[in-house]
Structure formats: C-alpha cells, structure tokens
Design a protein around this motif. Structure first.
Motif, PDB file in Angstrom:
ATOM      1  N   ASN A  76       0.876  -1.197   0.107  1.00 35.22           N
ATOM      2  CA  ASN A  76       0.274  -0.082   0.109  1.00 35.22           C
ATOM      3  C   ASN A  76       0.895   1.288   0.006  1.00 35.22           C
ATOM      4  O   ASN A  76       1.225   1.557   0.981  1.00 35.22           O
ATOM      5  N   GLY A  77       1.190   1.724  -1.074  1.00 36.19           N
ATOM      6  CA  GLY A  77       2.062   3.108  -1.391  1.00 36.19           C
ATOM      7  C   GLY A  77       3.092   2.833  -2.436  1.00 36.19           C
ATOM      8  O   GLY A  77       3.272   1.721  -2.947  1.00 36.19           O
ATOM      9  N   ARG A  78       3.800   3.990  -2.645  1.00 38.21           N
ATOM     10  CA  ARG A  78       4.740   3.779  -3.818  1.00 38.21           C
ATOM     11  C   ARG A  78       6.067   3.536  -2.958  1.00 38.21           C
ATOM     12  O   ARG A  78       6.332   4.075  -2.035  1.00 38.21           O
ATOM     13  N   ILE A  79       6.627   2.654  -3.703  1.00 36.57           N
ATOM     14  CA  ILE A  79       7.945   2.200  -3.179  1.00 36.57           C
ATOM     15  C   ILE A  79       9.486   2.610  -4.179  1.00 36.57           C
ATOM     16  O   ILE A  79       9.048   2.726  -5.328  1.00 36.57           O
ATOM     17  N   ALA A  80      10.262   3.099  -3.277  1.00 41.42           N
ATOM     18  CA  ALA A  80      11.533   3.203  -3.624  1.00 41.42           C
ATOM     19  C   ALA A  80      12.472   2.544  -3.122  1.00 41.42           C
ATOM     20  O   ALA A  80      12.515   2.082  -1.864  1.00 41.42           O
ATOM     21  N   ALA A  81      13.463   2.045  -3.903  1.00 44.12           N
ATOM     22  CA  ALA A  81      14.438   0.872  -3.517  1.00 44.12           C
ATOM     23  C   ALA A  81      15.805   1.073  -3.862  1.00 44.12           C
ATOM     24  O   ALA A  81      15.983   1.534  -5.058  1.00 44.12           O
ATOM     25  N   ILE A  82      16.562   1.064  -2.882  1.00 38.03           N
ATOM     26  CA  ILE A  82      18.091   0.988  -3.193  1.00 38.03           C
ATOM     27  C   ILE A  82      18.431  -0.570  -2.703  1.00 38.03           C
ATOM     28  O   ILE A  82      18.952  -0.670  -1.586  1.00 38.03           O
ATOM     29  N   LEU A  83      18.376  -1.213  -3.486  1.00 38.55           N
ATOM     30  CA  LEU A  83      18.748  -2.622  -3.378  1.00 38.55           C
ATOM     31  C   LEU A  83      20.094  -3.260  -3.712  1.00 38.55           C
ATOM     32  O   LEU A  83      20.821  -3.940  -3.268  1.00 38.55           O
ATOM     33  N   GLU A  84      20.828  -2.345  -4.587  1.00 40.06           N
ATOM     34  CA  GLU A  84      21.976  -2.532  -5.076  1.00 40.06           C
ATOM     35  C   GLU A  84      23.127  -1.249  -4.980  1.00 40.06           C
ATOM     36  O   GLU A  84      22.116  -0.471  -5.237  1.00 40.06           O
ATOM     37  N   LEU A  85      24.168  -1.308  -4.854  1.00 41.76           N
ATOM     38  CA  LEU A  85      25.023   0.006  -4.932  1.00 41.76           C
ATOM     39  C   LEU A  85      24.632   0.800  -6.242  1.00 41.76           C
ATOM     40  O   LEU A  85      25.046  -0.112  -7.362  1.00 41.76           O
ATOM     41  N   GLY A  86      24.398   1.848  -6.469  1.00 42.79           N
ATOM     42  CA  GLY A  86      24.074   2.284  -7.547  1.00 42.79           C
ATOM     43  C   GLY A  86      22.947   1.984  -8.368  1.00 42.79           C
ATOM     44  O   GLY A  86      22.779   2.563  -9.562  1.00 42.79           O
ATOM     45  N   MET A  87      22.061   1.449  -7.873  1.00 42.18           N
ATOM     46  CA  MET A  87      20.678   1.140  -8.522  1.00 42.18           C
ATOM     47  C   MET A  87      20.893   0.578  -9.781  1.00 42.18           C
ATOM     48  O   MET A  87      20.357   0.947 -10.857  1.00 42.18           O
ATOM     49  N   GLY A  88      21.861  -0.217 -10.236  1.00 46.21           N
ATOM     50  CA  GLY A  88      22.045  -0.675 -11.657  1.00 46.21           C
ATOM     51  C   GLY A  88      22.485   0.649 -12.626  1.00 46.21           C
ATOM     52  O   GLY A  88      22.178   0.386 -13.739  1.00 46.21           O
ATOM     53  N   PHE A  89      23.223   1.387 -12.009  1.00 49.58           N
ATOM     54  CA  PHE A  89      23.865   2.826 -12.906  1.00 49.58           C
ATOM     55  C   PHE A  89      24.816   2.076 -13.986  1.00 49.58           C
ATOM     56  O   PHE A  89      25.543   1.222 -13.689  1.00 49.58           O
ATOM     57  N   ASN A  90      24.629   2.833 -15.167  1.00 54.46           N
ATOM     58  CA  ASN A  90      25.834   2.444 -16.189  1.00 54.46           C
ATOM     59  C   ASN A  90      26.979   3.278 -15.842  1.00 54.46           C
ATOM     60  O   ASN A  90      26.990   4.294 -15.810  1.00 54.46           O
ATOM     61  N   PRO A  91      28.146   2.705 -15.536  1.00 53.87           N
ATOM     62  CA  PRO A  91      29.309   3.172 -15.230  1.00 53.87           C
ATOM     63  C   PRO A  91      29.877   4.312 -16.497  1.00 53.87           C
ATOM     64  O   PRO A  91      30.673   5.085 -15.960  1.00 53.87           O
ATOM     65  N   GLU A  92      29.482   4.236 -17.544  1.00 53.81           N
ATOM     66  CA  GLU A  92      29.834   4.997 -18.441  1.00 53.81           C
ATOM     67  C   GLU A  92      29.006   6.180 -18.827  1.00 53.81           C
ATOM     68  O   GLU A  92      29.533   7.140 -19.482  1.00 53.81           O
ATOM     69  N   LEU A  93      27.910   6.362 -18.208  1.00 53.30           N
ATOM     70  CA  LEU A  93      27.112   7.561 -18.218  1.00 53.30           C
ATOM     71  C   LEU A  93      27.304   8.163 -17.140  1.00 53.30           C
ATOM     72  O   LEU A  93      27.960   8.073 -16.024  1.00 53.30           O
ATOM     73  N   THR A  94      26.984   9.483 -17.214  1.00 51.93           N
ATOM     74  CA  THR A  94      27.149  10.516 -16.031  1.00 51.93           C
ATOM     75  C   THR A  94      26.124  10.159 -14.939  1.00 51.93           C
ATOM     76  O   THR A  94      25.136   9.546 -15.360  1.00 51.93           O
ATOM     77  N   GLY A  95      26.353  10.965 -13.850  1.00 53.34           N
ATOM     78  CA  GLY A  95      25.379  10.838 -12.720  1.00 53.34           C
ATOM     79  C   GLY A  95      24.130  11.332 -13.239  1.00 53.34           C
ATOM     80  O   GLY A  95      23.026  10.842 -12.781  1.00 53.34           O
ATOM     81  N   ARG A  96      24.099  12.448 -13.859  1.00 52.37           N
ATOM     82  CA  ARG A  96      22.793  13.269 -14.306  1.00 52.37           C
ATOM     83  C   ARG A  96      22.008  11.955 -15.465  1.00 52.37           C
ATOM     84  O   ARG A  96      20.754  12.036 -15.199  1.00 52.37           O
ATOM     85  N   GLN A  97      22.718  11.566 -16.365  1.00 50.34           N
ATOM     86  CA  GLN A  97      22.087  10.638 -17.348  1.00 50.34           C
ATOM     87  C   GLN A  97      21.756   9.299 -16.418  1.00 50.34           C
ATOM     88  O   GLN A  97      20.592   8.881 -16.773  1.00 50.34           O
ATOM     89  N   ASN A  98      22.508   8.816 -15.589  1.00 51.02           N
ATOM     90  CA  ASN A  98      21.769   7.633 -14.805  1.00 51.02           C
ATOM     91  C   ASN A  98      20.663   7.995 -13.875  1.00 51.02           C
ATOM     92  O   ASN A  98      19.835   7.232 -13.735  1.00 51.02           O
ATOM     93  N   VAL A  99      20.743   9.252 -13.327  1.00 52.60           N
ATOM     94  CA  VAL A  99      19.365   9.687 -12.686  1.00 52.60           C
ATOM     95  C   VAL A  99      18.294   9.597 -13.663  1.00 52.60           C
ATOM     96  O   VAL A  99      17.255   9.296 -13.546  1.00 52.60           O
ATOM     97  N   CYS A 100      18.428  10.185 -14.890  1.00 53.32           N
ATOM     98  CA  CYS A 100      17.370  10.176 -15.617  1.00 53.32           C
ATOM     99  C   CYS A 100      16.795   9.068 -16.340  1.00 53.32           C
ATOM    100  O   CYS A 100      15.651   8.663 -16.260  1.00 53.32           O
ATOM    101  N   HIS A 101      17.845   7.797 -16.185  1.00 49.86           N
ATOM    102  CA  HIS A 101      17.458   6.438 -16.794  1.00 49.86           C
ATOM    103  C   HIS A 101      16.745   5.907 -15.464  1.00 49.86           C
ATOM    104  O   HIS A 101      15.816   5.317 -15.771  1.00 49.86           O
ATOM    105  N   ALA A 102      17.209   6.013 -14.179  1.00 47.59           N
ATOM    106  CA  ALA A 102      16.814   5.304 -12.973  1.00 47.59           C
ATOM    107  C   ALA A 102      15.254   5.645 -12.714  1.00 47.59           C
ATOM    108  O   ALA A 102      14.384   5.151 -12.510  1.00 47.59           O
ATOM    109  N   ALA A 103      15.208   7.375 -12.914  1.00 50.46           N
ATOM    110  CA  ALA A 103      13.959   7.744 -12.673  1.00 50.46           C
ATOM    111  C   ALA A 103      12.902   7.486 -13.623  1.00 50.46           C
ATOM    112  O   ALA A 103      11.424   7.393 -13.295  1.00 50.46           O
ATOM    113  N   GLY A 104      13.090   7.309 -14.909  1.00 50.16           N
ATOM    114  CA  GLY A 104      12.397   6.887 -15.891  1.00 50.16           C
ATOM    115  C   GLY A 104      12.051   5.340 -15.521  1.00 50.16           C
ATOM    116  O   GLY A 104      10.720   5.108 -15.854  1.00 50.16           O
ATOM    117  N   LEU A 105      12.844   4.359 -15.156  1.00 52.85           N
ATOM    118  CA  LEU A 105      12.459   3.332 -14.965  1.00 52.85           C
ATOM    119  C   LEU A 105      11.338   3.267 -13.858  1.00 52.85           C
ATOM    120  O   LEU A 105      10.609   2.285 -13.503  1.00 52.85           O
TER     121      LEU A 105
END
Length: 168
Positions: A76-105
């Motif tokens: 009951n509610g919206r979940i935000a999760a940090i289950l793995e370090l970096g939430m699956g961030f792509n190491p080749e993308l910038t922090g800003r680009q990874n935020v866009c990708h993660a937030a889109g997901l």
C-alpha cells in the motif's frame, strides 16, 4: 509467501513452464518459505541474517523486481528501492544521465525528472562529478546519487539494502 529457484533438464523445459506445461524442475531450491508479516505505517524495520539467508531475495520480492513462487505480496504505497549499490547505474554514463534513466524506470516523466534534477544534484553533494562518468565515482558518491534519486519523490515506502562484512 515463498521463493524457490528452479533448474530444469533443458531450456525447452524451462520455456515450456512459461506456457503452463506441467513439467517438473530437475531441482528446486527453496530460499524462502512460509513467510508472512505486516508492517504498520510509520514503522522502520531491519532484516538481519547470515549470507544466503534470503534477505535480498525477500526485499526484491517486496519491491517487485522478483516474483514469489508461491503466495502474494500486497503493498500500500509507492516504493523506492536501493537494493544494489548504484541502482544498476551504467558506469559509462554521467550521474545526471543515470538519474534520468533510473527515474524513468521508476515511472517518472521527463518533465518530472527535469523538475527534480536540481534537488537531486544538490542533495547528492558531489559537485562537478555529477556530469562525469559514474566509473570515476567513489562508492560513497554512487550511494549518495542513488539515495537522492530514490527519495526525490518522497516514497511512502523506502527499501534500502546495506550489506556489512564482519571480521571473524
């Protein structure tokens, strides 16, 4: 609720199960079984256990990234999760680009992401690194960007997995 990881005699058998064919697995390893609990609103809980006890599996099922083998999960509610370090961030993308990708997901529109970006950048406090490749970040910097992203939209439920090694 429970979770079993199954192996099959062949990929054809695994594929057949997806379509409901009554094929038995060659091996079935139950990681979690007969799990049932409720967490009242406003509560904070911790899940503690040895390596291999099923803590990460349980959290992944609660967040919906893994489905239970038996039973169901009600949230009951919206979940935000940090289950793995970096939430699956792509190491080749910038922090800003990874935020866009993660937030889109997470289901946010480009407009919502653009509106939240200054707050995410300020909260993460990594300065000019925000526009550099994540591969240049320390683990602490990755966690700050991940946490800032996960909490930018004030989730009703925040799931975070932190693993610690203890000396023997």
């Amino acid at each position: 609720m429970g979770k079993a990881f199954r192996t099959y005699k062949s990929e054809f058998h695994r594929f057949g199960r997806w379509f409901g064919l009554p094929l038995k697995p060659a091996e079935e390893n139950w990681v979690l079984r007969n799990i049932s609990f409720e967490i009242p609103a406003g509560s904070a809980i911790g899940i503690v256990g040895q390596n291999g006890a099923g803590k990460s599996t349980l959290l992944k099922m609660i967040t919906g990234t893994l489905q239970p083998t038996e039973g169901n999960i009600t949230i009951n509610g919206r979940i935000a999760a940090i289950l793995e370090l970096g939430m699956g961030f792509n190491p080749e993308l910038t922090g800003r680009q990874n935020v866009c990708h993660a937030a889109g997901l997470m289901g946010f529109s480009p407009e919502q992401i653009n509106l939240a970006m200054p707050d995410i950048e300020n909260f993460a406090e990594i300065g000019e690194y925000f526009d550099q490749a994540v591969r240049t970040y320390s683990s602490g910097m990755q966690v700050r960007v991940a946490f800032a992203t996960a909490t930018a939209w004030r989730p009703e439920i925040l799931m975070a997995l932190f693993e610690f090694q203890t000396a023997m």
